[in-house]
Structures are given as structure tokens and as C-alpha cells.
Design a protein around this motif. Structure first.
Motif, mmCIF file in Angstrom:
data_model
loop_
_atom_site.group_PDB
_atom_site.id
_atom_site.type_symbol
_atom_site.label_atom_id
_atom_site.label_comp_id
_atom_site.label_asym_id
_atom_site.label_seq_id
_atom_site.Cartn_x
_atom_site.Cartn_y
_atom_site.Cartn_z
ATOM 1 N N ARG A 199 25.239 -21.335 23.572
ATOM 2 C CA ARG A 199 23.810 -21.359 23.265
ATOM 3 C C ARG A 199 23.340 -20.038 22.658
ATOM 4 N NH1 ARG A 199 20.645 -25.428 24.586
ATOM 5 N NH2 ARG A 199 21.609 -27.169 25.673
ATOM 6 N N GLY A 200 24.127 -18.984 22.783
ATOM 7 C CA GLY A 200 23.828 -17.735 22.098
ATOM 8 C C GLY A 200 22.624 -17.014 22.660
ATOM 9 N N GLY A 201 22.144 -16.020 21.898
ATOM 10 C CA GLY A 201 21.001 -15.230 22.327
ATOM 11 C C GLY A 201 19.738 -15.667 21.610
ATOM 12 N N LYS A 202 18.848 -14.712 21.423
ATOM 13 C CA LYS A 202 17.570 -15.024 20.782
ATOM 14 C C LYS A 202 17.321 -14.169 19.544
ATOM 15 C CE LYS A 202 15.361 -16.523 25.080
ATOM 16 N NZ LYS A 202 14.197 -16.339 26.006
ATOM 17 N N GLY A 203 18.182 -13.215 19.272
ATOM 18 C CA GLY A 203 17.962 -12.330 18.144
ATOM 19 C C GLY A 203 18.754 -12.734 16.922
ATOM 20 N N ARG A 228 27.377 -16.731 15.602
ATOM 21 C CA ARG A 228 27.594 -16.941 17.032
ATOM 22 C C ARG A 228 28.125 -15.676 17.696
ATOM 23 N NH1 ARG A 228 31.144 -20.837 16.762
ATOM 24 N NH2 ARG A 228 32.971 -19.509 17.008
ATOM 25 N N ALA A 229 29.119 -15.026 17.062
ATOM 26 C CA ALA A 229 29.705 -13.819 17.628
ATOM 27 C C ALA A 229 28.710 -12.673 17.704
ATOM 28 C CB ALA A 229 30.921 -13.396 16.806
ATOM 29 N N SER A 230 27.695 -12.683 16.829
ATOM 30 C CA SER A 230 26.680 -11.622 16.830
ATOM 31 C C SER A 230 25.529 -11.920 17.780
ATOM 32 C CB SER A 230 26.140 -11.417 15.410
ATOM 33 O OG SER A 230 27.168 -10.978 14.537
ATOM 34 N N GLY A 231 25.609 -13.038 18.471
ATOM 35 C CA GLY A 231 24.607 -13.352 19.474
ATOM 36 C C GLY A 231 23.353 -14.010 18.944
ATOM 37 N N TRP A 232 23.440 -14.622 17.769
ATOM 38 C CA TRP A 232 22.264 -15.314 17.223
ATOM 39 C C TRP A 232 21.918 -16.524 18.076
ATOM 40 C CZ3 TRP A 232 21.261 -15.648 11.334
ATOM 41 C CH2 TRP A 232 21.396 -14.368 10.745
ATOM 42 N N GLY A 233 20.654 -16.869 18.094
ATOM 43 C CA GLY A 233 20.214 -18.069 18.788
ATOM 44 C C GLY A 233 20.604 -19.325 18.039
ATOM 45 N N THR A 234 20.545 -20.450 18.714
ATOM 46 C CA THR A 234 20.942 -21.715 18.113
ATOM 47 C C THR A 234 20.068 -22.070 16.921
ATOM 48 O OG1 THR A 234 21.795 -22.569 20.212
ATOM 49 C CG2 THR A 234 21.228 -24.184 18.531
ATOM 50 N N VAL A 266 22.672 -28.582 8.931
ATOM 51 C CA VAL A 266 22.148 -28.272 10.265
ATOM 52 C C VAL A 266 22.970 -28.985 11.341
ATOM 53 C CG1 VAL A 266 20.192 -28.702 11.816
ATOM 54 C CG2 VAL A 266 19.800 -27.686 9.566
ATOM 55 N N CYS A 267 23.240 -30.270 11.132
ATOM 56 C CA CYS A 267 23.994 -31.046 12.125
ATOM 57 C C CYS A 267 25.421 -30.532 12.264
ATOM 58 C CB CYS A 267 23.999 -32.520 11.739
ATOM 59 S SG CYS A 267 22.397 -33.347 11.889
ATOM 60 N N PHE A 268 26.082 -30.233 11.150
ATOM 61 C CA PHE A 268 27.440 -29.707 11.212
ATOM 62 C C PHE A 268 27.462 -28.344 11.901
ATOM 63 C CE2 PHE A 268 28.853 -32.161 7.148
ATOM 64 C CZ PHE A 268 28.839 -33.337 7.876
ATOM 65 N N ALA A 269 26.471 -27.501 11.617
ATOM 66 C CA ALA A 269 26.410 -26.186 12.251
ATOM 67 C C ALA A 269 26.196 -26.316 13.753
ATOM 68 C CB ALA A 269 25.299 -25.350 11.624
ATOM 69 N N LEU A 270 25.336 -27.241 14.158
ATOM 70 C CA LEU A 270 25.089 -27.462 15.581
ATOM 71 C C LEU A 270 26.356 -27.935 16.281
ATOM 72 C CD1 LEU A 270 23.092 -27.594 17.944
ATOM 73 C CD2 LEU A 270 22.519 -29.934 17.223
ATOM 74 N N MET A 271 27.070 -28.851 15.638
ATOM 75 C CA MET A 271 28.317 -29.340 16.212
ATOM 76 C C MET A 271 29.335 -28.209 16.350
ATOM 77 S SD MET A 271 30.390 -31.652 17.370
ATOM 78 C CE MET A 271 29.539 -33.195 17.063
ATOM 79 N N ALA A 272 29.514 -27.420 15.286
ATOM 80 C CA ALA A 272 30.474 -26.313 15.333
ATOM 81 C C ALA A 272 30.082 -25.279 16.365
ATOM 82 C CB ALA A 272 30.588 -25.673 13.948
ATOM 83 N N LEU A 273 28.794 -25.037 16.501
ATOM 84 C CA LEU A 273 28.307 -24.054 17.460
ATOM 85 C C LEU A 273 28.608 -24.498 18.885
ATOM 86 C CD1 LEU A 273 26.675 -21.383 17.475
ATOM 87 C CD2 LEU A 273 24.634 -22.773 17.829
ATOM 88 N N ARG A 274 28.357 -25.750 19.178
ATOM 89 C CA ARG A 274 28.564 -26.238 20.540
ATOM 90 C C ARG A 274 30.055 -26.317 20.918
ATOM 91 N NH1 ARG A 274 24.205 -24.735 21.310
ATOM 92 N NH2 ARG A 274 22.332 -25.980 21.736
#
Length: 290
Positions: free
Chosen positions: A254-258, A151-157, A186-194
Motif C-alpha cells: 500500500r506504500g506511503g503518502k508522499g 513503490r520502492a520510493s514509498g509513493w502512495g497507491t 491505472v488497472c495494470f499499475a494497481l495490479m502490479a503494485l498489489r
């Protein structure tokens, strides 16, 4: 990013090294039947968590990152969402059966996971070692350090949740649960990301493991047949609703795209990934030999 990758490698390699010493000690102390002793069964669950804690400690010591980067707070409503998400994941329990049926076509037979005695007060130490500690330390490494760095590096979801979910599943080296653990990752990562915190995923992870222990303590390996179908239908609706909200309506992080820094991350994680692939293959081959 390289340090996050190294954390994954340490988490994967260290348990293998320490388990060799544990096996030698247990063989000397308990003989050939050491694997059936309660001490060994508890150690088999405890040792990986000690290694996760050590890997996290090494990460914080090397990066000087503040603890709040992993253990930061979040808005209160993510906790009921996490409970709803975990309830929804119950609908995917049959995935294990379907995937195991697929593997059985190649001659694979799943090994049963030995659990400690769960009757009476014995359930409490089992809950601590098998439910509480994994929820804290696995979430610290996978969703706190790894997802946090993505997330800190700007990765996409999509890149964040899919890669971290695959690494989470691969780490457990359990062919029969590969698909289910990937979906959970995947679900845990999505939750943590949001939500920007691991605390809701710690809650989800704890509930997942605690339910397995509670059912086993009551003498069930699965839900009773009369309640299984309606339970799975309701939980499936909850899972769909939760994912729709987190993917399409929650605008946070939501992050970036790279995939900035991916080369450094995989450089650090290479040893752990290779070892996990080898171990997964070894477990699968061992299942074919039964």
C-alpha cells in the motif's frame, strides 16, 4: 528514480529516431506505397518493442539492479485475478466510442490502425509481434521499472497508479484511445503494485491485444451485437469486483503518502513527456485536417 525517468524518455525518443531511418529505407526499397507493405506494417509494431527492450537494458546496465526487482514472482491467485480484470476491462470498450464522439465535435477523425494479414497461419507471427512482445516489454518498462521505482520510493497507491497510467496513455499518442488506455494503465499499475510482480499484468496485457487480433482475424471489429450488451454487463460486474478487492481488501504494497524523488524522476522523464505531448498534439491536429 532519475534512471526510471530516463527509461521513459529513451522509450519515447528512440522509436522516433529509428522510425525515420526505417521510413527512408522502406521508401527506397518499396517506393511511395511502402506504408501498405507487410514488412512496414510489422516493423511499425516491432520497432517500439525493440526500443522498450533497449531502454530496459540500459536501465539495468546503469543501475546494476537485479532482474528480480522487475521479474520477481508473486502468489498464484493474482493470475486468475489478472484474467478477471482483463475480462472486466471489456466493459470499457465503449469508452473509445464516447471519447471519439467527443473529439469529433472539434472536427477530429480517427485514423485506422493498419494490421498485418491475419488469415490462417499469418495470425501466429502477428500474435508474437503485436500481443506477446508488447505484453513483455511494455510491462517491463511501465509496471516493472516505473511502478517498481515508485513503490520502492514509498509513493502512495493513488499517486503511483494515476501518474503511471497517465504516462502509459500519453506514450501511445492516440487521442481516440486516451481515456481507455489511461484506465488500462491505472488497472495494470494497481495490479502490479498489489502483487509485486509484472507477470500477472503481462498476462492481462497479452489477453487484451490477443483478443483484438482474434476478433480481426475472424472478421469482426467489435463483438457481435447480440452478445455485446450481456457481455458488457457481466464484464462490468467483474471489473467492479476486481477493483473493489484490489483497492479495499488487498493489503499488499500500500506504500506511503508522499512522492519521494519526484523531481529526479521528472528530470529524467522530461524529454519523453515533452515529445509524447507534442506527438499527441500532432496526431490530433492531423485528425482535424482530414
Amino acid at each position: 528514480m532519475r534512471e526510471a525517468g530516463i527509461t521513459y524518455s529513451v522509450s519515447a525518443v528512440l522509436p522516433i529516431v529509428l522510425s525515420l531511418f526505417v521510413v527512408l529505407i522502406m521508401q527506397a526499397a518499396a517506393g511511395a506505397d511502402y506504408a501498405q507493405t507487410q514488412g512496414y506494417i510489422y516493423l511499425s509494431f516491432l520497432l517500439p518493442q525493440v526500443c522498450f527492450a533497449a531502454a530496459a537494458g540500459i536501465y539495468f546496465a546503469r543501475t546494476k539492479a537485479p532482474l528480480r526487482t522487475v521479474y520477481g514472482g508473486c502468489k498464484w491467485y493474482y493470475f486468475p485475478i489478472a484474467v478477471l480484470l482483463q475480462f472486466g476491462l471489456l466493459s470499457l470498450s465503449e469508452l473509445n466510442g464516447y471519447f471519439l464522439e467527443f473529439l469529433s465535435r472539434f472536427g477530429y477523425t480517427q485514423s485506422e490502425t493498419a494490421l498485418p494479414v491475419l488469415t490462417g497461419w499469418n495470425l501466429l507471427p502477428a500474435m508474437l509481434v503485436i500481443a506477446v512482445l508488447p505484453a513483455v516489454f511494455e510491462e517491463t518498462v511501465f509496471r516493472g521499472i516505473i511502478v517498481g521505482n515508485f513503490r520502492a520510493s514509498g509513493w502512495g497507491t493513488a499517486a503511483t497508479v494515476l501518474l503511471s497510467g497517465a504516462m502509459f496513455s500519453l506514450f501511445h499518442t492516440n487521442p481516440a484511445q486516451t481515456v481507455y488506455q489511461f484506465v488500462c494503465g491505472v488497472c495494470f499499475a494497481l495490479m502490479a503494485l498489489r502483487c509485486g510482480s509484472i507477470f500477472p499484468t503481462v498476462l492481462s496485457h497479452f489477453l487484451n491485444n490477443a483478443l483484438v487480433l482474434a476478433l480481426a482475424s475472424a472478421g469482426y471489429s467489435d463483438f457481435p451485437e447480440p452478445v455485446k450488451l450481456p457481455l458488457y454487463i457481466v464484464s462490468g460486474v467483474c471489473l467492479a469486483a476486481t477493483l473493489v478487492y484490489l483497492i479495499f481488501f488487498d493489503k499488499n504494497n500500500r506504500g506511503g503518502k508522499g512522492m519521494n524523488g519526484w523531481k529526479m524522476f521528472f528530470l529524467g522523464a522530461a524529454a519523453g513527456l515533452i515529445l509524447c505531448v507534442v506527438m499527441w498534439g500532432s496526431v490530433f491536429i492531423a485528425g482535424l485536417a482530414k
